[in-house]
Design a protein around this motif. Structure first.
Motif, PDB file in Angstrom:
ATOM      1  N   GLU A   4       0.838  -1.205   0.000  1.00  0.00           N
ATOM      2  CA  GLU A   4       0.000   0.000   0.000  1.00  0.00           C
ATOM      3  C   GLU A   4       0.877   1.261   0.000  1.00  0.00           C
ATOM      4  OE1 GLU A   4      -0.469  -2.457   2.327  1.00  0.00           O
ATOM      5  OE2 GLU A   4      -2.334  -3.342   1.594  1.00  0.00           O
ATOM      6  N   ASP A   5       1.956   1.204   0.800  1.00  0.00           N
ATOM      7  CA  ASP A   5       2.897   2.333   0.811  1.00  0.00           C
ATOM      8  C   ASP A   5       3.496   2.533  -0.578  1.00  0.00           C
ATOM      9  OD1 ASP A   5       2.535   2.678   3.565  1.00  0.00           O
ATOM     10  OD2 ASP A   5       4.306   1.461   4.079  1.00  0.00           O
ATOM     11  N   TRP A   6       3.925   1.430  -1.156  1.00  0.00           N
ATOM     12  CA  TRP A   6       4.526   1.506  -2.491  1.00  0.00           C
ATOM     13  C   TRP A   6       3.523   2.015  -3.516  1.00  0.00           C
ATOM     14  CZ3 TRP A   6       7.772  -3.618  -2.924  1.00  0.00           C
ATOM     15  CH2 TRP A   6       8.881  -3.512  -2.060  1.00  0.00           C
ATOM     16  N   PHE A   7       2.265   1.619  -3.377  1.00  0.00           N
ATOM     17  CA  PHE A   7       1.247   2.108  -4.302  1.00  0.00           C
ATOM     18  C   PHE A   7       1.172   3.632  -4.215  1.00  0.00           C
ATOM     19  CE2 PHE A   7      -2.988   3.426  -5.536  1.00  0.00           C
ATOM     20  CZ  PHE A   7      -3.119   2.806  -6.766  1.00  0.00           C
ATOM     21  N   HIS A   8       1.114   4.145  -3.004  1.00  0.00           N
ATOM     22  CA  HIS A   8       1.020   5.606  -2.834  1.00  0.00           C
ATOM     23  C   HIS A   8       2.286   6.314  -3.306  1.00  0.00           C
ATOM     24  CE1 HIS A   8      -2.837   5.536  -0.904  1.00  0.00           C
ATOM     25  NE2 HIS A   8      -2.411   4.607  -0.050  1.00  0.00           N
ATOM     26  N   MET A   9       3.426   5.673  -3.120  1.00  0.00           N
ATOM     27  CA  MET A   9       4.696   6.304  -3.488  1.00  0.00           C
ATOM     28  C   MET A   9       4.994   6.217  -4.993  1.00  0.00           C
ATOM     29  SD  MET A   9       6.835   5.065  -0.059  1.00  0.00           S
ATOM     30  CE  MET A   9       8.235   4.556  -0.916  1.00  0.00           C
ATOM     31  N   TYR A  10       4.588   5.110  -5.642  1.00  0.00           N
ATOM     32  CA  TYR A  10       5.060   4.844  -7.008  1.00  0.00           C
ATOM     33  C   TYR A  10       3.959   4.674  -8.058  1.00  0.00           C
ATOM     34  CZ  TYR A  10       9.156   3.813  -4.182  1.00  0.00           C
ATOM     35  OH  TYR A  10      10.178   3.889  -3.271  1.00  0.00           O
ATOM     36  N   GLU A  11       2.722   4.767  -7.667  1.00  0.00           N
ATOM     37  CA  GLU A  11       1.623   4.554  -8.626  1.00  0.00           C
ATOM     38  C   GLU A  11       1.718   5.510  -9.810  1.00  0.00           C
ATOM     39  OE1 GLU A  11      -2.072   5.739 -10.477  1.00  0.00           O
ATOM     40  OE2 GLU A  11      -1.245   6.866  -8.780  1.00  0.00           O
ATOM     41  N   LYS A  12       2.032   6.766  -9.560  1.00  0.00           N
ATOM     42  CA  LYS A  12       2.136   7.744 -10.662  1.00  0.00           C
ATOM     43  C   LYS A  12       3.283   7.386 -11.602  1.00  0.00           C
ATOM     44  CE  LYS A  12      -0.141  11.558  -8.397  1.00  0.00           C
ATOM     45  NZ  LYS A  12      -0.026  12.797  -7.670  1.00  0.00           N
ATOM     46  N   ASP A  13       4.394   6.925 -11.039  1.00  0.00           N
ATOM     47  CA  ASP A  13       5.535   6.514 -11.868  1.00  0.00           C
ATOM     48  C   ASP A  13       5.182   5.300 -12.727  1.00  0.00           C
ATOM     49  OD1 ASP A  13       7.377   8.480 -10.891  1.00  0.00           O
ATOM     50  OD2 ASP A  13       7.608   7.264  -9.071  1.00  0.00           O
ATOM     51  N   ILE A  14       4.519   4.334 -12.125  1.00  0.00           N
ATOM     52  CA  ILE A  14       4.123   3.123 -12.863  1.00  0.00           C
ATOM     53  C   ILE A  14       3.129   3.502 -13.952  1.00  0.00           C
ATOM     54  CG2 ILE A  14       3.051   0.850 -12.686  1.00  0.00           C
ATOM     55  CD1 ILE A  14       5.852   1.150 -11.294  1.00  0.00           C
ATOM     56  N   THR A  15       2.159   4.354 -13.608  1.00  0.00           N
ATOM     57  CA  THR A  15       1.168   4.800 -14.599  1.00  0.00           C
ATOM     58  C   THR A  15       1.858   5.522 -15.751  1.00  0.00           C
ATOM     59  OG1 THR A  15      -0.550   4.978 -12.911  1.00  0.00           O
ATOM     60  CG2 THR A  15      -0.900   6.209 -14.964  1.00  0.00           C
ATOM     61  N   SER A  16       2.768   6.439 -15.449  1.00  0.00           N
ATOM     62  CA  SER A  16       3.488   7.166 -16.503  1.00  0.00           C
ATOM     63  C   SER A  16       4.277   6.206 -17.375  1.00  0.00           C
ATOM     64  CB  SER A  16       4.439   8.190 -15.898  1.00  0.00           C
ATOM     65  OG  SER A  16       3.724   9.198 -15.257  1.00  0.00           O
ATOM     66  N   PHE A  17       4.994   5.291 -16.746  1.00  0.00           N
ATOM     67  CA  PHE A  17       5.763   4.311 -17.507  1.00  0.00           C
ATOM     68  C   PHE A  17       4.850   3.548 -18.460  1.00  0.00           C
ATOM     69  CE2 PHE A  17       6.963  -0.137 -18.016  1.00  0.00           C
ATOM     70  CZ  PHE A  17       8.161   0.004 -18.709  1.00  0.00           C
ATOM     71  N   LEU A  18       3.732   3.052 -17.953  1.00  0.00           N
ATOM     72  CA  LEU A  18       2.829   2.240 -18.780  1.00  0.00           C
ATOM     73  C   LEU A  18       2.184   3.056 -19.894  1.00  0.00           C
ATOM     74  CD1 LEU A  18       1.256   0.020 -15.985  1.00  0.00           C
ATOM     75  CD2 LEU A  18       2.681  -0.771 -17.898  1.00  0.00           C
ATOM     76  N   VAL A  19       1.854   4.308 -19.623  1.00  0.00           N
ATOM     77  CA  VAL A  19       1.273   5.161 -20.669  1.00  0.00           C
ATOM     78  C   VAL A  19       2.270   5.324 -21.809  1.00  0.00           C
ATOM     79  CG1 VAL A  19       0.573   7.537 -21.217  1.00  0.00           C
ATOM     80  CG2 VAL A  19      -0.384   6.382 -19.213  1.00  0.00           C
TER      81      VAL A  19
END
Length: 167
Positions: free
Chosen positions: A7-22
């Motif tokens: 959950e911590d990682w989701f809050h910390m890195y979700e935007k990075d993962i989303t940007s990478f995938l986009v």
């Protein structure tokens, strides 16, 4: 390395993962991939030893997921629509239905001409989209044997379909 929850990682890195995938997929519709990345990370969390940064580990998971999905879909992209019961509204004409029925007949005919191990592997991997490990569990063999059998069965199926003039 400091202990964090998924959950911590989701809050910390979700935007990075989303940007990478986009950027990696070229599509803004990556919500499912982001969710799947974190679900996969949750499953693999006990195996994470901290040898890499969590963000790079998550990006690797996301990348591998996209590659795996693409690899699976490449072979079936041309014929997957045959297995779909969803039809576009403009594709209701009798000519379209006759074409679909012919494609179904050819495809099922090609699958039925495969030897039982090839046929089972095509159905499990190509149609039901099980992983090599999952298919191996069903077939009681190793994932490597599933990979080899799958590629040989696709080659054989292509030969059958080409011989019948399927495009």
């Amino acid at each position: 390395m400091e202990e964090h929850s998924i959950e911590d990682w989701f809050h910390m890195y979700e935007k990075d993962i989303t940007s990478f995938l986009v950027y990696y997929t070229g599509s803004a519709d990556v919500e499912d991939l982001v969710q799947d990345t974190f679900l996969q990370a949750l499953k693999k969390m006990p195996g994470f030893k901290g040898g890499s940064h969590p963000k790079t580990w998550l990006i690797s998971i996301a990348r591998n997921m996209v590659i795996d999905r693409h690899r699976r879909s490449m072979v079936w992209r041309k014929i997957r629509h045959i297995f779909s019961s969803d039809q576009q509204p403009h594709e209701n004409g009798s000519e379209y239905l006759a074409l679909k029925n012919e494609e179904h007949r050819q495809l099922y005919g090609a699958i039925s001409q495969l030897s039982p191990p090839y046929r089972e592997t095509v159905i499990l991997r190509g149609i039901l989209e099980l992983s090599a490990k999952e298919a191996g569990e069903v077939l009681k063999c190793t994932p490597n044997k599933v990979h080899v059998t799958y590629h040989r069965s696709l080659k054989r199926m292509r030969e059958i379909l080409e011989k019948e003039g399927f495009r």
